[in-house]
Scaffold this motif. Sequence first.
Motif, mmCIF file in Angstrom:
data_model
loop_
_atom_site.group_PDB
_atom_site.id
_atom_site.type_symbol
_atom_site.label_atom_id
_atom_site.label_comp_id
_atom_site.label_asym_id
_atom_site.label_seq_id
_atom_site.Cartn_x
_atom_site.Cartn_y
_atom_site.Cartn_z
ATOM 1 N N THR A 30 0.935 -1.171 -0.362
ATOM 2 C CA THR A 30 0.258 -0.095 -0.078
ATOM 3 C C THR A 30 0.273 1.216 -0.151
ATOM 4 O O THR A 30 0.189 2.154 -0.799
ATOM 5 N N SER A 34 0.985 3.800 -2.827
ATOM 6 C CA SER A 34 0.872 5.359 -1.833
ATOM 7 C C SER A 34 2.291 6.286 -3.023
ATOM 8 O O SER A 34 1.674 6.726 -4.244
ATOM 9 N N THR A 55 -7.698 12.730 2.686
ATOM 10 C CA THR A 55 -7.133 11.329 3.197
ATOM 11 C C THR A 55 -8.035 11.002 3.979
ATOM 12 O O THR A 55 -8.826 10.002 4.141
ATOM 13 N N LEU A 207 -5.781 3.970 -0.422
ATOM 14 C CA LEU A 207 -5.826 4.383 -1.424
ATOM 15 C C LEU A 207 -6.230 5.133 -2.584
ATOM 16 O O LEU A 207 -6.620 6.633 -2.836
ATOM 17 N N LEU A 210 -6.899 8.967 -0.971
ATOM 18 C CA LEU A 210 -5.527 9.161 -0.589
ATOM 19 C C LEU A 210 -6.099 9.856 -2.285
ATOM 20 O O LEU A 210 -5.709 10.865 -2.336
#
Length: 638
Positions: A30, A34, A55, A207, A210
């Motif tokens: 992850t 990212s 986020t 995710l 974000l």
Amino acid sequence: MKLKPLIFSILILFAVCAEAKPPKLTAHTTYKKSEEILKGHVSCKEMTPEIARRTLKNFLNELDPTKTYLLASEVEKWTEPSEELVDKIIQNYKKERFELYEKIYQVMVGAIHRRNDLEEKIKGLLSPESAKNIDFKAVKWAQNERELEERLLALRALQLETADKLEVDSKEQFMQRLSKRRSSREEEVIQGGKKKLQNKQMFAYFLKSLCGGLDNHTVYFTPQEANQFMVQVQQRLFGIGAQLRDDLTGFTLVRLLDGGPALRDGKLKAGDKIIAVDHEPVVGMDIVEAVSLIRGPKGTAVNLTILRETGEKFDTEVVRDEIVLKETRFETAKLPYGNGVIAHIRLFSFYQDSTASAATDIKEAIEAIKKEDNLQGVILDLRGNAGGILPTAVAVTGLFIQKGVVVSIKDSGGNIQHLRNFSSDVSWDGPLLVLTNKGSASAAEIVAQTLQDYGRAILVGDPYTWGKGSYQTFTLEAGNIHKVNPQGEYKVTRGLYYTVSGKSPQLTGTKVDVEVPGSLTELEIGESFAKFPLENDEISPNFVDNLYDIHPFHRRKMMRLYSKNRQEYVDLYGSYLPALKKNSSLRIEQNKNYQNFLKELRKEEFDPETAERYGQNDLQLEESLNIMKDLILMLQAG
């Protein structure tokens, strides 16, 4: 007018369907994914305090978009996080630690159990009359369980009202479908109570959150969503070629697609119900899961257990094949005028695959019409076209112009690359209108604005288009639809694009020459209403193209191929625009049906999904046709 129809505000928020398994994500993968996304983004290159706040806020909204699970007291420390908390989030992120998100996720798990208890409690209670005054997109977190209970009652009332609007056969069955979707969504979070699976799902939500905090078009896709995204882009899939409806006791074949194996074999017919796939029962399964079982590689077989309306039950084997969704690609019509016809070409997306593309299909359609009729004008209809494959958009533009720059791309480093039309083979050089609306975006805006830049077309429709002037790259290539990364895929915004005038439609959209209102005209939609849109920008015009973006080794050779038959700016229609605008305005003012339509547009409850056509007429297209007729007459008169 704000977009607040009940169908949008209630149903769509619960239409996110669960997938059987979460992506194969860990804390390390992850973090790695990212960082890839951040490094690839046009402007957001690292986890800053602002991105961390966005986020975190997005994560809460991913878990509870309708604010019908969590309470204000449970989320208050995260909705307005302190500087210390934000700093801690960033430091933990850099260490590949996501404890805070795990904590929030577990609060949501508990909230789901509470929600189910409340649903049982309110089953027999009456719904409030004031429910219609609640806007679930603007609602705040409930202060206590009592307020949450009242909100759930209001939600049920709105759902029942929606059932009335949709005129469903059975309200009970309609509500059961909604309940099933809610349960599927909850199971996506709970994951059978298995902590390892919950963490994987939590990473997927992180995710998504974000990406949503960077801009409106950077998106993380789970493996299942990545496959669906490619279907939308290419308008093709591999399966049996049937549309399904979830009827709770199975999935009914609503329609068998032309040319698909389900229709080709002759063993299935509309109304049949699938109750098992490869001997695995699908009753009670989410429709997305069932469809994923049915789809598969071309040439492979799938066994379907069918229950026919007569009560007959049987198994049948269907060999999967490629299904091209032609009806959602483009359509053409010939509209008689004088001693010839006007072609109406409706393009829904800029598609391309190994067998066809939007450019080749339109070219063939124009050639066929020219062969059969006296073609006098073309209306290229890009309403609702949200884009697609960029080189295809360049090729479509090339059907109407000679050689020249179509679109320029500038990345985060300021590097500019031009995409050109290298063909002088113009399919249509006569009168051309491009019809757009607020739903025309991305590649559609490139085509419309470039044809306008060169003076090659008149733009008609809503005052301006969507305003998406950014470009994205997708980690899944078109040819690898069955090779989706089990950790998921993503598309990331890498820069802006500009048409030959040097202008970008980013944020502002492409302005039309003649305004013709349509069903989206009054809606507050478009890039300017996105959460974190990129700003507008301009570069120098590129009508004079010296190929400076091409390596010197290749430039001289390309210039020889490119130097002749270059498209220059031509003012074909400028002198006619005042009269075209005046005539159109008078027609709309004197058209009672159109005036009634405009009154409906301004109503708060106006629903564009069910009112694209008013009085059975596509008024926006009809007026565009009138403008084309005026233009042809003016051109003939000289």
